[in-house]
Design a protein around this motif. Structure first.
Motif, PDB file in Angstrom:
ATOM      1  N   ILE A 141      20.386  -5.194  31.358  1.00  0.00           N
ATOM      2  CA  ILE A 141      19.038  -4.782  31.735  1.00  0.00           C
ATOM      3  C   ILE A 141      18.126  -5.061  30.547  1.00  0.00           C
ATOM      4  O   ILE A 141      18.329  -4.520  29.451  1.00  0.00           O
ATOM      5  CB  ILE A 141      19.015  -3.293  32.121  1.00  0.00           C
ATOM      6  N   LEU A 142      17.133  -5.936  30.750  1.00  0.00           N
ATOM      7  CA  LEU A 142      16.293  -6.414  29.663  1.00  0.00           C
ATOM      8  C   LEU A 142      14.818  -6.137  29.956  1.00  0.00           C
ATOM      9  O   LEU A 142      14.352  -6.384  31.070  1.00  0.00           O
ATOM     10  CB  LEU A 142      16.492  -7.923  29.463  1.00  0.00           C
ATOM     11  N   PRO A 143      14.069  -5.630  28.963  1.00  0.00           N
ATOM     12  CA  PRO A 143      12.648  -5.325  29.191  1.00  0.00           C
ATOM     13  C   PRO A 143      11.847  -6.585  29.473  1.00  0.00           C
ATOM     14  O   PRO A 143      12.038  -7.622  28.829  1.00  0.00           O
ATOM     15  CB  PRO A 143      12.225  -4.672  27.871  1.00  0.00           C
ATOM     16  N   SER A 144      10.937  -6.491  30.434  1.00  0.00           N
ATOM     17  CA  SER A 144      10.185  -7.667  30.864  1.00  0.00           C
ATOM     18  C   SER A 144       8.814  -7.235  31.372  1.00  0.00           C
ATOM     19  O   SER A 144       8.633  -6.095  31.809  1.00  0.00           O
ATOM     20  CB  SER A 144      10.956  -8.387  31.977  1.00  0.00           C
ATOM     21  N   ASN A 145       7.856  -8.148  31.298  1.00  0.00           N
ATOM     22  CA  ASN A 145       6.523  -7.857  31.828  1.00  0.00           C
ATOM     23  C   ASN A 145       5.959  -9.115  32.482  1.00  0.00           C
ATOM     24  O   ASN A 145       5.273  -9.914  31.849  1.00  0.00           O
ATOM     25  CB  ASN A 145       5.587  -7.367  30.719  1.00  0.00           C
ATOM     26  N   PRO A 146       6.236  -9.317  33.768  1.00  0.00           N
ATOM     27  CA  PRO A 146       5.809 -10.546  34.448  1.00  0.00           C
ATOM     28  C   PRO A 146       4.300 -10.678  34.578  1.00  0.00           C
ATOM     29  O   PRO A 146       3.805 -11.771  34.862  1.00  0.00           O
ATOM     30  CB  PRO A 146       6.478 -10.430  35.820  1.00  0.00           C
ATOM     31  N   THR A 147       3.545  -9.587  34.362  1.00  0.00           N
ATOM     32  CA  THR A 147       2.085  -9.708  34.442  1.00  0.00           C
ATOM     33  C   THR A 147       1.547 -10.586  33.322  1.00  0.00           C
ATOM     34  O   THR A 147       0.410 -11.061  33.390  1.00  0.00           O
ATOM     35  CB  THR A 147       1.402  -8.327  34.374  1.00  0.00           C
ATOM     36  N   THR A 148       2.349 -10.829  32.282  1.00  0.00           N
ATOM     37  CA  THR A 148       1.951 -11.724  31.183  1.00  0.00           C
ATOM     38  C   THR A 148       2.349 -13.164  31.456  1.00  0.00           C
ATOM     39  O   THR A 148       2.024 -14.060  30.677  1.00  0.00           O
ATOM     40  CB  THR A 148       2.615 -11.283  29.879  1.00  0.00           C
ATOM     41  N   GLY A 149       3.092 -13.373  32.549  1.00  0.00           N
ATOM     42  CA  GLY A 149       3.602 -14.703  32.843  1.00  0.00           C
ATOM     43  C   GLY A 149       4.995 -14.928  32.289  1.00  0.00           C
ATOM     44  O   GLY A 149       5.661 -15.901  32.648  1.00  0.00           O
ATOM     45  N   TYR A 150       5.449 -14.023  31.432  1.00  0.00           N
ATOM     46  CA  TYR A 150       6.771 -14.168  30.835  1.00  0.00           C
ATOM     47  C   TYR A 150       7.838 -13.443  31.654  1.00  0.00           C
ATOM     48  O   TYR A 150       7.570 -12.396  32.269  1.00  0.00           O
ATOM     49  CB  TYR A 150       6.784 -13.606  29.407  1.00  0.00           C
ATOM     50  N   GLY A 151       9.033 -14.001  31.643  1.00  0.00           N
ATOM     51  CA  GLY A 151      10.161 -13.370  32.304  1.00  0.00           C
ATOM     52  C   GLY A 151      11.445 -13.939  31.748  1.00  0.00           C
ATOM     53  O   GLY A 151      11.454 -14.969  31.057  1.00  0.00           O
ATOM     54  N   TRP A 152      12.548 -13.274  32.030  1.00  0.00           N
ATOM     55  CA  TRP A 152      13.852 -13.736  31.562  1.00  0.00           C
ATOM     56  C   TRP A 152      14.400 -14.771  32.536  1.00  0.00           C
ATOM     57  O   TRP A 152      14.436 -14.549  33.748  1.00  0.00           O
ATOM     58  CB  TRP A 152      14.823 -12.574  31.438  1.00  0.00           C
ATOM     59  N   MET A 161      21.069   3.500  36.197  1.00  0.00           N
ATOM     60  CA  MET A 161      22.374   3.171  35.684  1.00  0.00           C
ATOM     61  C   MET A 161      22.190   2.392  34.432  1.00  0.00           C
ATOM     62  O   MET A 161      21.834   1.270  34.443  1.00  0.00           O
ATOM     63  CB  MET A 161      23.107   2.359  36.714  1.00  0.00           C
ATOM     64  N   LEU A 162      22.508   2.992  33.358  1.00  0.00           N
ATOM     65  CA  LEU A 162      22.238   2.219  32.176  1.00  0.00           C
ATOM     66  C   LEU A 162      23.440   2.265  31.266  1.00  0.00           C
ATOM     67  O   LEU A 162      23.743   3.301  30.788  1.00  0.00           O
ATOM     68  CB  LEU A 162      20.965   2.708  31.513  1.00  0.00           C
ATOM     69  N   VAL A 163      24.282   1.008  31.214  1.00  0.00           N
ATOM     70  CA  VAL A 163      25.361   0.516  30.388  1.00  0.00           C
ATOM     71  C   VAL A 163      25.955  -0.786  30.757  1.00  0.00           C
ATOM     72  O   VAL A 163      26.302  -0.794  31.820  1.00  0.00           O
ATOM     73  CB  VAL A 163      26.545   1.290  30.453  1.00  0.00           C
ATOM     74  N   VAL A 187      24.702  -2.637  30.282  1.00  0.00           N
ATOM     75  CA  VAL A 187      24.094  -2.462  28.974  1.00  0.00           C
ATOM     76  C   VAL A 187      22.590  -2.651  29.106  1.00  0.00           C
ATOM     77  O   VAL A 187      22.150  -3.694  29.582  1.00  0.00           O
ATOM     78  CB  VAL A 187      24.651  -3.474  27.952  1.00  0.00           C
ATOM     79  N   ALA A 188      21.822  -1.665  28.699  1.00  0.00           N
ATOM     80  CA  ALA A 188      20.371  -1.727  28.839  1.00  0.00           C
ATOM     81  C   ALA A 188      19.712  -1.771  27.469  1.00  0.00           C
ATOM     82  O   ALA A 188      19.979  -0.929  26.615  1.00  0.00           O
ATOM     83  CB  ALA A 188      19.867  -0.522  29.623  1.00  0.00           C
ATOM     84  N   PHE A 189      18.855  -2.763  27.265  1.00  0.00           N
ATOM     85  CA  PHE A 189      18.081  -2.901  26.039  1.00  0.00           C
ATOM     86  C   PHE A 189      16.659  -2.392  26.290  1.00  0.00           C
ATOM     87  O   PHE A 189      16.064  -2.700  27.314  1.00  0.00           O
ATOM     88  CB  PHE A 189      17.993  -4.371  25.610  1.00  0.00           C
ATOM     89  N   VAL A 233      19.990   0.395  22.627  1.00  0.00           N
ATOM     90  CA  VAL A 233      20.948  -0.186  23.566  1.00  0.00           C
ATOM     91  C   VAL A 233      21.730   0.962  24.185  1.00  0.00           C
ATOM     92  O   VAL A 233      22.411   1.709  23.483  1.00  0.00           O
ATOM     93  CB  VAL A 233      21.916  -1.154  22.863  1.00  0.00           C
ATOM     94  N   MET A 234      21.613   1.117  25.501  1.00  0.00           N
ATOM     95  CA  MET A 234      22.292   2.191  26.212  1.00  0.00           C
ATOM     96  C   MET A 234      23.472   1.627  26.991  1.00  0.00           C
ATOM     97  O   MET A 234      23.296   0.752  27.853  1.00  0.00           O
ATOM     98  CB  MET A 234      21.314   2.875  27.178  1.00  0.00           C
ATOM     99  N   VAL A 235      24.679   2.084  26.649  1.00  0.00           N
ATOM    100  CA  VAL A 235      25.899   1.605  27.300  1.00  0.00           C
ATOM    101  C   VAL A 235      26.377   2.690  28.255  1.00  0.00           C
ATOM    102  O   VAL A 235      26.559   3.833  27.852  1.00  0.00           O
ATOM    103  CB  VAL A 235      26.985   1.276  26.263  1.00  0.00           C
TER     104      VAL A 235
END
Length: 246
Positions: free
Chosen positions: A56-67, A1-3, A149-151, A38-40
């Motif tokens: 929906i925001l891109p993330s990569n927790p394997t780097t230790g970073y997250g939203w 579901m992307l919007v 809304v997906a980035f 950006v997909m609505v």
């Protein structure tokens, strides 16, 4: 579901440019390739209180970073993470942080999330800020779909980098998407891409409206659009969200 809206709902003024035209225009040159998409999806006209919107925001927790939600005043937020499917044995792949947001009362709220390591106090790598408008549920339909809304790519593109905005539509119905706000974003290109199979004689097939936009200076800019027939006053769908260039 992307919007979703920050995606939200109430439309703004008009720039007089039919950026939702069904006539295809040339694709951007390679030098103008987008760094952010950006997909609505599942647009609505309003967001009643107690209904939900989603980012929906891109993330990569394997780097230790997250939203991490940094400003949630008045909002009810549910955060989940969904990994991108990869082949077995591959490590270090990313995915998406998904924020599903609602408010108990009508009003204007601000949602802020920061991309950072939770144990560090340094400036976040990226900051996502959106104004959200919820309206009185007693004056709105009860079947409003979830707006999302997906980035992908950079959430905070650099000034002069290109953002591609995409949403579904079907101009054969008479409805078209047009940009509605007096945006300071520079529209590089706008087009409608049919979902029909090339060479097919099928009629009535929908597709996707695509806008390529940029900003010459760093700052936060609003993108707003509405879905309506040119001879009718009221749209059946609209959305807006902010893009921050750094």
């Amino acid at each position: 579901m992307l919007v979703v809206v920050a995606a939200c709902v109430l439309a703004a003024g008009c720039i007089g440019t039919d950026s939702g035209s069904a006539t295809p225009t040339p694709t951007p040159t390679p030098s103008s390739e987008q760094v952010t998409t950006v997909m609505v999806d599942k647009f609505g006209t309003v967001i009643p209180a107690n209904d939900k919107i989603q980012f929906i925001l891109p993330s990569n927790p394997t780097t230790g970073y997250g939203w991490i939600a940094a400003d949630v005043s008045g909002l009810v937020i549910n955060q989940t993470y969904e990994a991108t499917p990869v082949e077995e044995g591959i490590a270090g792949s990313g995915g998406n942080d998904i924020f599903t947001i609602t408010a108990d009362k009508a009003g204007t709220y601000q949602f802020v999330a920061e991309y950072k390591r939770s144990w560090e106090n340094e400036t976040p790598l990226e900051t996502f800020t959106q104004d959200l408008i919820f309206v009185d549920p007693t004056t709105t339909p009860s079947d409003v779909p979830l707006l999302s809304v997906a980035f992908t790519g950079k959430v905070n593109p650099a000034a002069s980098e290109v953002v591609k905005v995409v949403t579904e539509g079907n101009p054969t119905t008479g409805y078209e998407w047009t940009i509605t706000n007096d945006t300071q974003l520079k529209v590089l290109n706008s087009t409608f891409v049919s979902s029909a199979i090339p060479g097919s004689t099928m009629v009535g097939v929908g597709g996707f409206y695509e806008w390529y936009v940029t900003a010459e200076k760093a700052g936060t800019y609003e993108f707003a659009a509405e879905y309506k027939r040119s001879w009718e006053d009221e749209p059946i769908g609209k959305f807006f969200f902010d893009i921050t260039f750094v």
